[in-house]
Scaffold this motif. Sequence first.
Motif, PDB file in Angstrom:
ATOM      1  N   VAL A  47      -1.075   0.719  12.618  1.00  0.00           N
ATOM      2  CA  VAL A  47       0.064   0.531  11.725  1.00  0.00           C
ATOM      3  C   VAL A  47       0.335   1.776  10.894  1.00  0.00           C
ATOM      4  CG1 VAL A  47       0.962  -0.845   9.804  1.00  0.00           C
ATOM      5  CG2 VAL A  47      -0.359  -1.933  11.616  1.00  0.00           C
ATOM      6  N   ARG A  48      -0.692   2.474  10.473  1.00  0.00           N
ATOM      7  CA  ARG A  48      -0.519   3.610   9.574  1.00  0.00           C
ATOM      8  C   ARG A  48      -1.287   4.817  10.120  1.00  0.00           C
ATOM      9  NH1 ARG A  48      -5.114   4.603   6.931  1.00  0.00           N
ATOM     10  NH2 ARG A  48      -6.691   2.958   6.789  1.00  0.00           N
ATOM     11  N   THR A  49      -0.952   5.991   9.566  1.00  0.00           N
ATOM     12  CA  THR A  49      -1.711   7.169   9.915  1.00  0.00           C
ATOM     13  C   THR A  49      -3.083   7.109   9.266  1.00  0.00           C
ATOM     14  OG1 THR A  49      -0.708   8.341   8.060  1.00  0.00           O
ATOM     15  CG2 THR A  49       0.316   8.629  10.221  1.00  0.00           C
ATOM     16  N   GLY A  50      -4.042   7.787   9.873  1.00  0.00           N
ATOM     17  CA  GLY A  50      -5.378   7.854   9.323  1.00  0.00           C
ATOM     18  C   GLY A  50      -5.550   9.096   8.476  1.00  0.00           C
ATOM     19  N   ASP A  51      -6.802   9.608   8.404  1.00  0.00           N
ATOM     20  CA  ASP A  51      -7.079  10.750   7.541  1.00  0.00           C
ATOM     21  C   ASP A  51      -7.256  12.041   8.326  1.00  0.00           C
ATOM     22  OD1 ASP A  51      -9.514  10.299   8.759  1.00  0.00           O
ATOM     23  OD2 ASP A  51     -10.697  10.425   6.921  1.00  0.00           O
ATOM     24  N   SER A  52      -6.819  12.069   9.589  1.00  0.00           N
ATOM     25  CA  SER A  52      -7.097  13.240  10.422  1.00  0.00           C
ATOM     26  C   SER A  52      -5.834  13.963  10.870  1.00  0.00           C
ATOM     27  CB  SER A  52      -7.910  12.842  11.655  1.00  0.00           C
ATOM     28  OG  SER A  52      -7.180  11.994  12.501  1.00  0.00           O
TER      29      SER A  52
ATOM     30  N   LEU B 164       0.584  16.646  -6.739  1.00  0.00           N
ATOM     31  CA  LEU B 164       1.890  16.110  -7.110  1.00  0.00           C
ATOM     32  C   LEU B 164       1.766  15.100  -8.255  1.00  0.00           C
ATOM     33  CD1 LEU B 164       3.444  15.579  -3.561  1.00  0.00           C
ATOM     34  CD2 LEU B 164       3.364  17.649  -4.971  1.00  0.00           C
ATOM     35  N   PRO B 165       2.860  14.890  -8.997  1.00  0.00           N
ATOM     36  CA  PRO B 165       2.809  13.964 -10.137  1.00  0.00           C
ATOM     37  C   PRO B 165       2.920  12.496  -9.749  1.00  0.00           C
ATOM     38  CG  PRO B 165       4.979  14.930  -9.980  1.00  0.00           C
ATOM     39  CD  PRO B 165       4.149  15.621  -8.936  1.00  0.00           C
ATOM     40  N   GLY B 166       3.181  12.213  -8.488  1.00  0.00           N
ATOM     41  CA  GLY B 166       3.357  10.828  -8.057  1.00  0.00           C
ATOM     42  C   GLY B 166       2.972  10.655  -6.601  1.00  0.00           C
ATOM     43  N   ARG B 167       3.376   9.526  -6.050  1.00  0.00           N
ATOM     44  CA  ARG B 167       3.028   9.174  -4.669  1.00  0.00           C
ATOM     45  C   ARG B 167       4.214   9.431  -3.749  1.00  0.00           C
ATOM     46  NH1 ARG B 167       3.577   4.342  -1.821  1.00  0.00           N
ATOM     47  NH2 ARG B 167       4.304   3.265  -3.693  1.00  0.00           N
ATOM     48  N   VAL B 168       3.930   9.990  -2.584  1.00  0.00           N
ATOM     49  CA  VAL B 168       4.933  10.131  -1.530  1.00  0.00           C
ATOM     50  C   VAL B 168       4.638   9.041  -0.504  1.00  0.00           C
ATOM     51  CG1 VAL B 168       5.921  11.611   0.246  1.00  0.00           C
ATOM     52  CG2 VAL B 168       5.094  12.615  -1.901  1.00  0.00           C
ATOM     53  N   PRO B 169       5.456   7.990  -0.420  1.00  0.00           N
ATOM     54  CA  PRO B 169       5.159   6.897   0.509  1.00  0.00           C
ATOM     55  C   PRO B 169       5.146   7.352   1.965  1.00  0.00           C
ATOM     56  CG  PRO B 169       6.846   6.253  -1.080  1.00  0.00           C
ATOM     57  CD  PRO B 169       6.657   7.729  -1.210  1.00  0.00           C
ATOM     58  N   ALA B 170       4.474   6.583   2.804  1.00  0.00           N
ATOM     59  CA  ALA B 170       4.511   6.842   4.243  1.00  0.00           C
ATOM     60  C   ALA B 170       5.967   6.954   4.684  1.00  0.00           C
ATOM     61  CB  ALA B 170       3.809   5.713   4.993  1.00  0.00           C
ATOM     62  N   GLY B 171       6.258   7.994   5.433  1.00  0.00           N
ATOM     63  CA  GLY B 171       7.645   8.224   5.811  1.00  0.00           C
ATOM     64  C   GLY B 171       7.747   8.891   7.161  1.00  0.00           C
TER      65      GLY B 171
ATOM     66  N   ASP C 223       0.841  -1.203   0.000  1.00  0.00           N
ATOM     67  CA  ASP C 223       0.000   0.000   0.000  1.00  0.00           C
ATOM     68  C   ASP C 223       0.877   1.255   0.000  1.00  0.00           C
ATOM     69  OD1 ASP C 223      -2.272  -1.708   0.100  1.00  0.00           O
ATOM     70  OD2 ASP C 223      -2.035  -1.884   2.264  1.00  0.00           O
ATOM     71  N   ASN C 224       0.587   2.231   0.875  1.00  0.00           N
ATOM     72  CA  ASN C 224       1.381   3.460   0.808  1.00  0.00           C
ATOM     73  C   ASN C 224       2.731   3.342   1.496  1.00  0.00           C
ATOM     74  OD1 ASN C 224       1.654   6.145  -0.133  1.00  0.00           O
ATOM     75  ND2 ASN C 224       1.248   6.929   1.907  1.00  0.00           N
ATOM     76  N   PHE C 225       3.013   2.202   2.123  1.00  0.00           N
ATOM     77  CA  PHE C 225       4.374   1.955   2.607  1.00  0.00           C
ATOM     78  C   PHE C 225       5.292   1.509   1.467  1.00  0.00           C
ATOM     79  CE2 PHE C 225       2.010   1.264   6.620  1.00  0.00           C
ATOM     80  CZ  PHE C 225       2.733   2.099   7.456  1.00  0.00           C
ATOM     81  N   ALA C 226       4.723   0.992   0.389  1.00  0.00           N
ATOM     82  CA  ALA C 226       5.532   0.453  -0.705  1.00  0.00           C
ATOM     83  C   ALA C 226       6.431   1.545  -1.281  1.00  0.00           C
ATOM     84  CB  ALA C 226       4.629  -0.120  -1.792  1.00  0.00           C
ATOM     85  N   PRO C 227       7.668   1.209  -1.617  1.00  0.00           N
ATOM     86  CA  PRO C 227       8.573   2.224  -2.168  1.00  0.00           C
ATOM     87  C   PRO C 227       8.178   2.648  -3.573  1.00  0.00           C
ATOM     88  CG  PRO C 227       9.587   0.060  -2.272  1.00  0.00           C
ATOM     89  CD  PRO C 227       8.310  -0.115  -1.515  1.00  0.00           C
TER      90      PRO C 227
ATOM     91  N   GLY D 246      -7.543   7.046  -4.043  1.00  0.00           N
ATOM     92  CA  GLY D 246      -8.420   7.130  -5.202  1.00  0.00           C
ATOM     93  C   GLY D 246      -7.681   7.500  -6.471  1.00  0.00           C
ATOM     94  N   THR D 247      -6.665   8.334  -6.344  1.00  0.00           N
ATOM     95  CA  THR D 247      -5.870   8.744  -7.509  1.00  0.00           C
ATOM     96  C   THR D 247      -4.529   8.017  -7.570  1.00  0.00           C
ATOM     97  OG1 THR D 247      -4.797  10.557  -6.303  1.00  0.00           O
ATOM     98  CG2 THR D 247      -6.899  11.038  -7.392  1.00  0.00           C
ATOM     99  N   GLY D 248      -4.121   7.416  -6.446  1.00  0.00           N
ATOM    100  CA  GLY D 248      -2.813   6.774  -6.389  1.00  0.00           C
ATOM    101  C   GLY D 248      -1.678   7.765  -6.286  1.00  0.00           C
ATOM    102  N   ARG D 249      -1.995   9.025  -6.013  1.00  0.00           N
ATOM    103  CA  ARG D 249      -0.982  10.067  -5.908  1.00  0.00           C
ATOM    104  C   ARG D 249      -1.126  10.813  -4.580  1.00  0.00           C
ATOM    105  NH1 ARG D 249      -1.070  13.512 -11.376  1.00  0.00           N
ATOM    106  NH2 ARG D 249      -3.214  13.887 -10.651  1.00  0.00           N
ATOM    107  N   SER D 250      -0.162  11.660  -4.304  1.00  0.00           N
ATOM    108  CA  SER D 250      -0.168  12.447  -3.074  1.00  0.00           C
ATOM    109  C   SER D 250      -0.319  13.921  -3.396  1.00  0.00           C
ATOM    110  CB  SER D 250       1.120  12.218  -2.277  1.00  0.00           C
ATOM    111  OG  SER D 250       1.231  10.872  -1.881  1.00  0.00           O
ATOM    112  N   ASP D 251      -0.770  14.676  -2.409  1.00  0.00           N
ATOM    113  CA  ASP D 251      -0.861  16.132  -2.490  1.00  0.00           C
ATOM    114  C   ASP D 251      -0.068  16.735  -1.340  1.00  0.00           C
ATOM    115  OD1 ASP D 251      -2.791  16.086  -4.614  1.00  0.00           O
ATOM    116  OD2 ASP D 251      -4.361  15.679  -3.122  1.00  0.00           O
ATOM    117  N   LEU D 252       0.411  17.936  -1.545  1.00  0.00           N
ATOM    118  CA  LEU D 252       0.898  18.758  -0.439  1.00  0.00           C
ATOM    119  C   LEU D 252      -0.273  19.607   0.013  1.00  0.00           C
ATOM    120  CD1 LEU D 252       3.049  19.955   1.425  1.00  0.00           C
ATOM    121  CD2 LEU D 252       3.645  21.557  -0.405  1.00  0.00           C
ATOM    122  N   ARG D 253      -0.768  19.352   1.220  1.00  0.00           N
ATOM    123  CA  ARG D 253      -1.907  20.092   1.753  1.00  0.00           C
ATOM    124  C   ARG D 253      -1.392  21.234   2.615  1.00  0.00           C
ATOM    125  NH1 ARG D 253      -6.774  16.921   1.467  1.00  0.00           N
ATOM    126  NH2 ARG D 253      -7.819  18.732   2.399  1.00  0.00           N
ATOM    127  N   ILE D 254      -2.005  22.401   2.448  1.00  0.00           N
ATOM    128  CA  ILE D 254      -1.697  23.586   3.239  1.00  0.00           C
ATOM    129  C   ILE D 254      -2.961  23.946   4.001  1.00  0.00           C
ATOM    130  CG2 ILE D 254      -0.859  25.964   3.215  1.00  0.00           C
ATOM    131  CD1 ILE D 254       0.408  25.407   0.487  1.00  0.00           C
TER     132      ILE D 254
END
Length: 447
Positions: free
Chosen positions: A352-357, A428-435, A7-11, A406-414
Amino acid sequence: MNRYLQDNFAPVHEELTAFDLEVSGTVPDHLDGRYLRIGPNPATDPGEGYHWFLGEGMVHGVRLGGGRAQWYRNRYVRAVGDDFAPNTNVLEHAGRTLALVEAGGTPYELTTDLETVGPYALGTVTGGYTAHPHEDPSTGELHALSYSWTRGNLVDYSVVGTDGRVRHQVEIEVTGSPMVHDCALTEHYFVVYDLPVTFDLGMVAGEAPRPQQATDRLIDQTLRTGTARPLPYSWDDDYPARIGLLPREGSGADVRWFEIDPCYVFHTLNAYEEGTDVVIDVVRHDRMFATDFTGPNEGPAYLTRFTVDTAAGKVREHRFDEHSQEFPRYDERLTGRRHRYGYAAGVAAAGVRTGDSVLKHDVVAGTTTERRLGAGREVSEFCFVPAAPDSAEDEGVLLGYVFDPGTGRSDLRILDAATLDDVATVHLPGRVPAGFHGNWAADPAQT
C-alpha cells in the motif's frame, strides 16, 4: 477507515512558508533552483469512498541555492470554476511551472512561489493533457500521450515545443478506453501502452447509462461537488495487453502493435533502440484495480524489461530483481537513449505504501543496491540531478521527501547518486503526505 486518509496518506490543511531551513550535511553548490513535488490532498473530508487519485492537488517545494535551503512552501492548486485541481506531476517547461493531471484535465500554471496562476491550455491538446510528458533532451520538446473517457477508443500523441505550444498531434485508435498513465520515447518511436485497466461505467453509477451521461455524472459528482466517488477505471480480464510503436512523425495508421502478457504499467524507467529491437524498462504490475478500488494495492510490482523484436514481431520479457518498487527515475539527459542506471522507491510488503528504501539498478550489470533510510520512515519518488551538464550518468544527487513518523515531519533527503550515501538533509517544518511526482526546476541561469 479508508487507508488513503490515514497515517502519511492523511492530508495536511495548513499552507506553510518557512525560510532558512535547518540543514544537516552540506547542500551541493550546483543545486540552484527548486525541488517540487505534488500529490493529492483533500481539502475537506471526502468520505469512505475516496480514491487516492482524486484528492485536490497540493504542491510542496524547497528552494536551494548558495549551499542553503532558502525556503519551503506548500500550496493548494486552486481550481477555477468546475476544473479539477491537478495533483499528479509538477514540472518546468517553457519558463513556466506547470501542475499536471491526466484523463482530460487541464494543466495549471504556478508562480515561482507556488501560487496558482490558472489554467494553461498548451495550445491546445485534444481532450486535455497528461500527467507524464517526456522531454526529448536534444530538442527540449515534450512528447506525451493523453486520454480521456470522453474520447472513446481514441488517445492522442502530442508534441509541445519549447514555446509551450502544440506543434504536432496524432489520434491513435486503441482497443477500448484504457487508463494510460505513462508512455515512452526512443530516437525514432513513441511508445504507447494499451493495457487492461479500462473505463468502467459500472463504477460511475448502479445502472449503465450512455457514455456521455456517465461522463457528465462523474464530473458532477466528483469534480464539482467534491464528493468522493470511485475512480471509474477497473481491471478487464477480456481486454488485450499490447505495446504500440508509432514513428515519431507518423500518423495513427502507422502504429505497429505487439501483444504482451496481461499486466499494468504506471511508470516507464526509460526506453531506447538497439538495432531492430526497442528496449523498454518499466515497473510491471500483474494487475491493477481488480479488487481494491481506493488505490493501487494489487500486490508487488517489479522492474521489468520488454524487448520488442520488430523483425520477429514479438516481445521478450525479463524481470531484473525481486524488490517490489515504484516511481522509477533515471538521468533524463538520456531520455530515449541507452541508459545504465535507474532509481526507485522500495514498496513495503503490504503493497500500500512506500517503505524506507531507495533502490539503484545497474541494468547492464544486472545488480541492485538498496539503501535503507531508517526503520519506519517512508520514502517518496527520488529524482536525479546531474552535478554538471557534462557529468557522468550517475555523477550527481538524488532528491526526495522522506517522512519520519518519530517526529511527525518530513525531510528533503539529498543522496549521492553513485553510492546512495547521505549528502544533506533539509529539515522541513511540517509533513509532506504520500504523493506522486516531483522534479528539479533549475534556476534559469543554470539551464
